[in-house]
Design an enzyme around this catalytic site. Structure first.
Site, mmCIF file in Angstrom:
data_model
loop_
_atom_site.group_PDB
_atom_site.id
_atom_site.type_symbol
_atom_site.label_atom_id
_atom_site.label_comp_id
_atom_site.label_asym_id
_atom_site.label_seq_id
_atom_site.Cartn_x
_atom_site.Cartn_y
_atom_site.Cartn_z
ATOM 1 N N GLU A 241 1.279 -0.441 -5.102
ATOM 2 C CA GLU A 241 0.345 0.645 -5.376
ATOM 3 C C GLU A 241 1.187 1.920 -5.407
ATOM 4 O O GLU A 241 1.477 2.503 -4.362
ATOM 5 C CB GLU A 241 -0.753 0.747 -4.309
ATOM 6 C CG GLU A 241 -1.773 1.819 -4.645
ATOM 7 C CD GLU A 241 -2.431 2.446 -3.432
ATOM 8 O OE1 GLU A 241 -3.468 3.104 -3.614
ATOM 9 O OE2 GLU A 241 -1.912 2.306 -2.321
ATOM 10 N N ASP B 273 0.823 -1.206 0.000
ATOM 11 C CA ASP B 273 0.000 0.000 0.000
ATOM 12 C C ASP B 273 0.862 1.263 0.000
ATOM 13 O O ASP B 273 1.911 1.322 0.645
ATOM 14 C CB ASP B 273 -0.901 -0.017 1.247
ATOM 15 C CG ASP B 273 -1.793 1.187 1.347
ATOM 16 O OD1 ASP B 273 -2.670 1.336 0.477
ATOM 17 O OD2 ASP B 273 -1.618 1.981 2.289
#
Length: 631
Positions: free
Chosen positions: A357, A306
């Site tokens: 990401e 993330d």
């Protein structure tokens, strides 16, 4: 799970020098027998602490009974003969600041259900049945990867509104994902976290599945069952920041320990979270140990890392920041950590995929180390933004934004991309995917079907968030279960049928996945028909004669006898039309699918097609070797 290692000088030395010793094999709580006495050995890293004791069910939370001994390199340990599997415990830490705070175990394997926060001694005991899967699993860059992103706590609720158990979810979710034809599920909200509203992105238990839905064995059953169905499991993993809760990692020994000391480097203003200190070997090993635990002990097939951009740049979303030693904005320690993470994971857990990401143009995200960060895949955030902006546009003006849909192909092979429509796109008043489309309800569904078909026909691996595959009309609400009643309604069922068909084509046709990451995977026939907002291209298998023709009409205008150039004459057949009745369309027919030899679009032959409004057609030449013939 491997046997715990003794807390001796040799193993601690390997740990502090960032050797390949799993830190959770030394630290945390381990049920052991020492000198013939069964008990639990506790270990924790807290170099700045003045005093630490273990408190829990075994001593009535009395801080005087089980004081820990200071060991080498800032580690503490104690053997507690009265402690047992299932006992709750905390570390009572008197820190460098003189405060005494009860802290959870950073290496805890299981925790109380929130709002309680105690760690639980847990001796894991599970017999796996996925040996065949583990022996053959591979990220396979030329293999189909179609990911169903799931927030387990809200995918489906029990009748009383409480969370379903991992074992029940394994069967319900496994049946659905198998029916829909996805190859993987990606889970957010699994690692232990105190606040439901964080969706699992404010992690306190980096080594523990959330107790909301069961214990670690329940979660292992979940993974095991999905593997038995041929479905891979990916987890969202958050090494970029952690919450400020006093009971967790924040100022663990009374001073900045897991976090950078200077708030200009160690605090996220946007998220009110601390940033890990990637310059400390112990912190690096804590994070890499977490990754390996999920991949090795829990048999997870991949991690989606993330908010990588927030780790890479020292000035990420801040006006006050500290330049690196060269005066630049890159966090050199975080870059070194990410390279080390990917090197270790690919060595220690071969076949697993690590996905970034990452929302910037940072070079070499999926280039192997030492020249790049070493990720396997990167989310295509540019593709997502361009496509959403185009499809949200009034069709009357789309011709002025025509190349928003072609620009991705100018750079798509610079990284290994995943085309992701994630949870972030359907919350916070952004609307659900189908409701982003302009027009009335029928036009919205037609536009959304065209969007989905273009997504699957475009080179790149796929990810779609739950609910969007049946055209959920409401935004995702994490506190509620999905509105499954919609999936039973014909309008929504049609979109579900389309996604299922797209997954079938993607999995079974080599021209739809073997060229995902290669220039040869897509050839434009006409990328410039701006006046009609029509796109025509070929998907190709670089290693075989297989190809398919895609024609997309992005306006609500019916186009009769539209000329399309093709590289081959003869008869064609329709593999998919998003206007088919089973998908919720009108079922427009093609009166003639014979390519003439009067070339068009610089091709040798041409078809005349009827293009339904807001639709995508996929065609195949009949005398091209079929997929089954190639096999």
């Amino acid at each position: 799970m491997s046997e715990p290692l003794p807390l001796d000088h040799g193993h601690l030395q390997k740990l502090v020098t960032a050797d390949l010793v799993r830190p959770d094999h030394l630290l945390g709580a381990h049920v052991v027998t020492e000198n013939g006495v069964e008990g639990v050995r506790f270990g924790v890293w807290a170099p700045g602490a003045q005093h630490i004791s273990v408190v829990g069910d075994f001593n009535g939370y009395n801080g005087f009974d089980n004081a820990m001994q200071r060991l080498d390199f800032g580690y503490w340990g104690v053997f507690v003969p009265s402690a047992r599997h299932g006992h709750r415990y905390k570390f009572r830490v008197t820190g460098a600041d003189g405060r005494t705070v009860d802290k959870i175990d950073p290496y805890g394997r299981f925790f109380e259900v929130r709002p309680a926060t105690a760690s639980i001694v847990w001796q894991q005991d599970y017999t796996w049945s996925d040996d065949a899967w583990m022996a053959k699993r591979s990220q396979g860059f030329d293999q189909p990867v179609s990911i169903y992103e799931v927030h387990l706590p809200s995918w489906k609720k029990r009748g009383d509104g409480w969370f379903m158990n991992y074992r029940d979810l394994a069967h319900d979710l496994g049946e659905y994902v198998t029916y829909m034809g996805y190859t993987h599920v990606e889970l957010l909200g699994v690692m232990e976290h105190p606040f439901d509203g964080s969706w699992g992105y404010q992690v306190t238990g980096y080594y523990a599945p959330s107790s909301r839905m069961g214990n670690p064995e329940d979660f292992k059953y979940f993974v095991d069952h999905l593997h038995g169905l041929g479905i891979g499991v990916i987890l969202d993993w958050v090494p970029g920041h952690f919450p400020t809760d006093d009971f967790a990692l924040a100022k663990f020994d009374g001073s900045p320990l897991y976090e950078y000391a200077d708030p200009r480097k160690g605090f996220h203003l946007d998220w009110n979270t601390y940033i890990f200190d990637y310059g400390r070997n112990e912190v690096v090993m804590f994070l890499i140990g977490s990754a390996l635990t999920w991949l090795q002990d829990f048999h997870i097939d991949g991690l989606r890392v993330d908010a990588v951009a927030s780790m890479l740049y020292l000035d990420f979303s801040r006006t006050e920041w500290i330049p690196n030693v060269h005066g630049g904005r890159e966090n050199l320690e975080a870059i070194a950590f990410l390279k080390r993470l990917n090197e270790v994971v690919h060595h220690m857990a071969p076949g697993c995929m690590i996905v970034a990401e990452e929302s910037t143009a940072f070079p070499g995200v999926t280039t192997p180390s030492p020249f790049g960060l070493g990720f396997d895949y990167k989310w295509a955030m540019g593709w997502m933004n361009d496509n959403l902006r185009y499809f949200e546009e009034d069709p009357l003006w789309r011709k002025y934004h025509h190349h928003a849909l072609t620009f991705y192909n100018a750079y798509r092979t610079t990284e290994n991309y995943v085309l992701a429509i994630s949870h972030d796109e359907v919350v916070h008043l952004k609307k659900s995917m189908v409701m982003k489309m302009p027009g009335d309800w029928y036009t919205q569904r037609a536009g959304y079907r065209a969007f989905l078909a273009m997504m699957w026909a475009t080179p790149g691996k796929k990810l779609l968030f739950m609910g969007q595959d049946f055209a959920q009309s409401t935004e995702w609400a994490a506190a509620e279960g999905l509105p499954w009643y919609m999936a039973d309604q014909p309008d929504h069922r049609g979109v579900m049928n389309l996604v299922r068909r797209l997954n079938t084509l993607y999995r079974e046709r080599p021209d739809w996945h073997t060229g995902d990451l290669k220039d040869e995977g897509l050839t434009w026939i006409n990328a410039d028909d701006t006046d009609n907002s029509v796109y025509t291209f070929l998907r190709r298998d670089p290693d075989s004669p297989a190809w398919s023709l895609i024609v997309a009409n992005m306006t609500p205008m019916f186009r009769e006898n539209y000329p399309v150039g093709t590289p081959q004459g003869g008869e064609y057949r329709v593999l998919l039309s998003t206007d088919d009745g089973e998908f919720g369309g009108f079922g427009t027919q093609q009166p003639n699918l014979t390519a003439t030899d009067d070339g068009f679009n610089f091709q040798t032959h041409a078809l005349r097609l009827n293009l339904p409004p807001n639709s995508v057609l996929v065609l195949e030449a009949l005398d091209t070797p079929t997929v089954s013939e190639q096999r």
